[in-house]
Design a protein around this motif. Sequence first.
Motif, PDB file in Angstrom:
ATOM      1  N   ALA A 106       0.882  -1.168   0.000  1.00 41.02           N
ATOM      2  CA  ALA A 106       0.000   0.000   0.000  1.00 41.02           C
ATOM      3  C   ALA A 106       0.916   1.212   0.000  1.00 41.02           C
ATOM      4  CB  ALA A 106      -0.900   0.001   1.218  1.00 41.02           C
ATOM      5  N   ARG A 107       0.861   1.982  -1.067  1.00 38.64           N
ATOM      6  CA  ARG A 107       1.749   3.141  -1.214  1.00 38.64           C
ATOM      7  C   ARG A 107       0.954   4.353  -1.679  1.00 38.64           C
ATOM      8  NH1 ARG A 107       6.758   0.501  -4.646  1.00 38.64           N
ATOM      9  NH2 ARG A 107       7.636  -0.722  -2.926  1.00 38.64           N
ATOM     10  N   THR A 108       1.421   5.516  -1.256  1.00 45.47           N
ATOM     11  CA  THR A 108       0.912   6.785  -1.768  1.00 45.47           C
ATOM     12  C   THR A 108       2.056   7.442  -2.527  1.00 45.47           C
ATOM     13  OG1 THR A 108      -0.577   7.005   0.117  1.00 45.47           O
ATOM     14  CG2 THR A 108      -0.157   8.994  -1.185  1.00 45.47           C
ATOM     15  N   TYR A 109       1.823   7.728  -3.808  1.00 44.98           N
ATOM     16  CA  TYR A 109       2.839   8.313  -4.681  1.00 44.98           C
ATOM     17  C   TYR A 109       2.606   9.810  -4.827  1.00 44.98           C
ATOM     18  CZ  TYR A 109       4.362   3.688  -6.170  1.00 44.98           C
ATOM     19  OH  TYR A 109       4.866   2.420  -6.208  1.00 44.98           O
ATOM     20  N   TYR A 110       3.697  10.552  -4.983  1.00 50.11           N
ATOM     21  CA  TYR A 110       3.665  11.996  -5.172  1.00 50.11           C
ATOM     22  C   TYR A 110       4.577  12.352  -6.330  1.00 50.11           C
ATOM     23  CZ  TYR A 110       1.867  11.874  -0.418  1.00 50.11           C
ATOM     24  OH  TYR A 110       1.129  11.597   0.704  1.00 50.11           O
ATOM     25  N   ARG A 111       4.014  12.961  -7.358  1.00 48.56           N
ATOM     26  CA  ARG A 111       4.814  13.485  -8.470  1.00 48.56           C
ATOM     27  C   ARG A 111       5.039  14.954  -8.135  1.00 48.56           C
ATOM     28  NH1 ARG A 111       8.359  12.227 -12.445  1.00 48.56           N
ATOM     29  NH2 ARG A 111       8.070  13.576 -14.226  1.00 48.56           N
ATOM     30  N   VAL A 112       6.299  15.341  -7.884  1.00 54.22           N
ATOM     31  CA  VAL A 112       6.622  16.703  -7.463  1.00 54.22           C
ATOM     32  C   VAL A 112       7.621  17.327  -8.426  1.00 54.22           C
ATOM     33  CG1 VAL A 112       6.205  16.138  -5.032  1.00 54.22           C
ATOM     34  CG2 VAL A 112       8.533  16.024  -5.935  1.00 54.22           C
ATOM     35  N   VAL A 113       7.741  18.635  -8.334  1.00 52.83           N
ATOM     36  CA  VAL A 113       8.776  19.377  -9.050  1.00 52.83           C
ATOM     37  C   VAL A 113       9.618  20.056  -7.985  1.00 52.83           C
ATOM     38  CG1 VAL A 113       9.272  21.231 -10.681  1.00 52.83           C
ATOM     39  CG2 VAL A 113       7.324  19.707 -11.073  1.00 52.83           C
ATOM     40  N   LEU A 114      10.924  19.801  -8.033  1.00 52.14           N
ATOM     41  CA  LEU A 114      11.835  20.386  -7.062  1.00 52.14           C
ATOM     42  C   LEU A 114      12.234  21.795  -7.472  1.00 52.14           C
ATOM     43  CD1 LEU A 114      14.207  17.330  -6.503  1.00 52.14           C
ATOM     44  CD2 LEU A 114      12.215  18.012  -5.149  1.00 52.14           C
ATOM     45  N   ALA A 115      12.743  22.561  -6.524  1.00 53.07           N
ATOM     46  CA  ALA A 115      13.285  23.886  -6.833  1.00 53.07           C
ATOM     47  C   ALA A 115      14.318  23.705  -7.936  1.00 53.07           C
ATOM     48  CB  ALA A 115      13.915  24.498  -5.588  1.00 53.07           C
ATOM     49  N   GLY A 116      14.237  24.496  -8.968  1.00 53.32           N
ATOM     50  CA  GLY A 116      15.124  24.358 -10.113  1.00 53.32           C
ATOM     51  C   GLY A 116      14.486  23.593 -11.260  1.00 53.32           C
ATOM     52  N   GLY A 117      13.300  23.001 -11.012  1.00 54.10           N
ATOM     53  CA  GLY A 117      12.549  22.393 -12.096  1.00 54.10           C
ATOM     54  C   GLY A 117      12.669  20.893 -12.275  1.00 54.10           C
ATOM     55  N   ARG A 118      13.477  20.214 -11.474  1.00 54.08           N
ATOM     56  CA  ARG A 118      13.643  18.771 -11.664  1.00 54.08           C
ATOM     57  C   ARG A 118      12.416  18.017 -11.164  1.00 54.08           C
ATOM     58  NH1 ARG A 118      16.103  13.815  -9.678  1.00 54.08           N
ATOM     59  NH2 ARG A 118      16.357  14.518  -7.534  1.00 54.08           N
ATOM     60  N   PRO A 119      11.801  17.183 -12.029  1.00 48.86           N
ATOM     61  CA  PRO A 119      10.654  16.377 -11.593  1.00 48.86           C
ATOM     62  C   PRO A 119      11.143  15.169 -10.793  1.00 48.86           C
ATOM     63  CG  PRO A 119      11.121  15.943 -13.886  1.00 48.86           C
ATOM     64  CD  PRO A 119      12.064  17.034 -13.453  1.00 48.86           C
ATOM     65  N   LEU A 120      10.304  14.709  -9.885  1.00 42.66           N
ATOM     66  CA  LEU A 120      10.660  13.562  -9.050  1.00 42.66           C
ATOM     67  C   LEU A 120       9.378  12.873  -8.604  1.00 42.66           C
ATOM     68  CD1 LEU A 120      12.916  12.042  -7.425  1.00 42.66           C
ATOM     69  CD2 LEU A 120      12.415  13.645  -5.573  1.00 42.66           C
ATOM     70  N   THR A 121       9.411  11.554  -8.580  1.00 44.21           N
ATOM     71  CA  THR A 121       8.300  10.790  -8.030  1.00 44.21           C
ATOM     72  C   THR A 121       8.771  10.150  -6.731  1.00 44.21           C
ATOM     73  OG1 THR A 121       7.409  10.345 -10.225  1.00 44.21           O
ATOM     74  CG2 THR A 121       6.653   8.921  -8.446  1.00 44.21           C
ATOM     75  N   LEU A 122       8.028  10.420  -5.657  1.00 44.54           N
ATOM     76  CA  LEU A 122       8.305   9.860  -4.334  1.00 44.54           C
ATOM     77  C   LEU A 122       7.146   8.971  -3.946  1.00 44.54           C
ATOM     78  CD1 LEU A 122       9.094  13.239  -2.556  1.00 44.54           C
ATOM     79  CD2 LEU A 122      10.767  11.598  -3.370  1.00 44.54           C
ATOM     80  N   PHE A 123       7.396   8.044  -3.029  1.00 40.74           N
ATOM     81  CA  PHE A 123       6.263   7.320  -2.473  1.00 40.74           C
ATOM     82  C   PHE A 123       6.473   7.074  -0.994  1.00 40.74           C
ATOM     83  CE2 PHE A 123       8.968   3.809  -3.928  1.00 40.74           C
ATOM     84  CZ  PHE A 123       8.940   2.943  -2.848  1.00 40.74           C
ATOM     85  N   ARG A 124       5.345   6.968  -0.306  1.00 36.18           N
ATOM     86  CA  ARG A 124       5.328   6.634   1.112  1.00 36.18           C
ATOM     87  C   ARG A 124       4.717   5.262   1.245  1.00 36.18           C
ATOM     88  NH1 ARG A 124       1.804   6.630   5.431  1.00 36.18           N
ATOM     89  NH2 ARG A 124       2.772   7.096   7.427  1.00 36.18           N
ATOM     90  N   ASP A 125       5.428   4.358   1.894  1.00 30.02           N
ATOM     91  CA  ASP A 125       4.890   3.038   2.180  1.00 30.02           C
ATOM     92  C   ASP A 125       3.870   3.209   3.299  1.00 30.02           C
ATOM     93  OD1 ASP A 125       4.471   0.477   3.431  1.00 30.02           O
ATOM     94  OD2 ASP A 125       6.230  -0.252   2.338  1.00 30.02           O
ATOM     95  N   ASP A 126       2.612   3.010   2.995  1.00 31.24           N
ATOM     96  CA  ASP A 126       1.547   3.255   3.968  1.00 31.24           C
ATOM     97  C   ASP A 126       1.523   2.217   5.092  1.00 31.24           C
ATOM     98  OD1 ASP A 126       0.774   5.487   2.499  1.00 31.24           O
ATOM     99  OD2 ASP A 126      -0.677   4.362   1.326  1.00 31.24           O
ATOM    100  N   LEU A 127       2.229   1.105   4.909  1.00 30.40           N
ATOM    101  CA  LEU A 127       2.279   0.082   5.946  1.00 30.40           C
ATOM    102  C   LEU A 127       3.393   0.343   6.959  1.00 30.40           C
ATOM    103  CD1 LEU A 127       1.721  -3.052   3.674  1.00 30.40           C
ATOM    104  CD2 LEU A 127       0.011  -1.748   4.966  1.00 30.40           C
ATOM    105  N   THR A 128       4.533   0.883   6.488  1.00 32.38           N
ATOM    106  CA  THR A 128       5.679   1.111   7.378  1.00 32.38           C
ATOM    107  C   THR A 128       5.935   2.581   7.675  1.00 32.38           C
ATOM    108  OG1 THR A 128       7.294   1.270   5.587  1.00 32.38           O
ATOM    109  CG2 THR A 128       6.802  -0.951   6.446  1.00 32.38           C
ATOM    110  N   GLY A 129       5.400   3.475   6.830  1.00 30.42           N
ATOM    111  CA  GLY A 129       5.658   4.903   6.990  1.00 30.42           C
ATOM    112  C   GLY A 129       6.953   5.362   6.348  1.00 30.42           C
ATOM    113  N   ALA A 130       7.705   4.458   5.712  1.00 28.19           N
ATOM    114  CA  ALA A 130       8.981   4.791   5.073  1.00 28.19           C
ATOM    115  C   ALA A 130       8.746   5.552   3.765  1.00 28.19           C
ATOM    116  CB  ALA A 130       9.774   3.523   4.795  1.00 28.19           C
ATOM    117  N   TRP A 131       9.666   6.467   3.441  1.00 24.22           N
ATOM    118  CA  TRP A 131       9.636   7.237   2.200  1.00 24.22           C
ATOM    119  C   TRP A 131      10.750   6.759   1.282  1.00 24.22           C
ATOM    120  CZ3 TRP A 131       6.245  11.073   0.737  1.00 24.22           C
ATOM    121  CH2 TRP A 131       5.373  11.524   1.720  1.00 24.22           C
ATOM    122  N   ALA A 132      10.513   6.834  -0.039  1.00 27.58           N
ATOM    123  CA  ALA A 132      11.527   6.459  -1.015  1.00 27.58           C
ATOM    124  C   ALA A 132      11.290   7.211  -2.313  1.00 27.58           C
ATOM    125  CB  ALA A 132      11.487   4.962  -1.282  1.00 27.58           C
TER     126      ALA A 132
END
Length: 70
Positions: free
Chosen positions: A31-57
Amino acid sequence: RRGRSGVRSAVERVEDVWRVAEAWWRAGGQARTYYRVVLAGGRPLTLFRDDLTGAWAEQSYSEPAHEAPR
């Protein structure tokens, strides 16, 4: 965030958020929640949070394979 470089980067904006829950009915499901973000400077990045453990990657991507010209 602390990415592969270990450097903090500010998030300019969140472009999309979505959830994925697979095999939730058995041990080892995801179970994960994904986030498509844009960092300062314009670089795109996809992050996710493991909803079972709370870990980010970071979601890693490989370069697409290029076919040799015919």
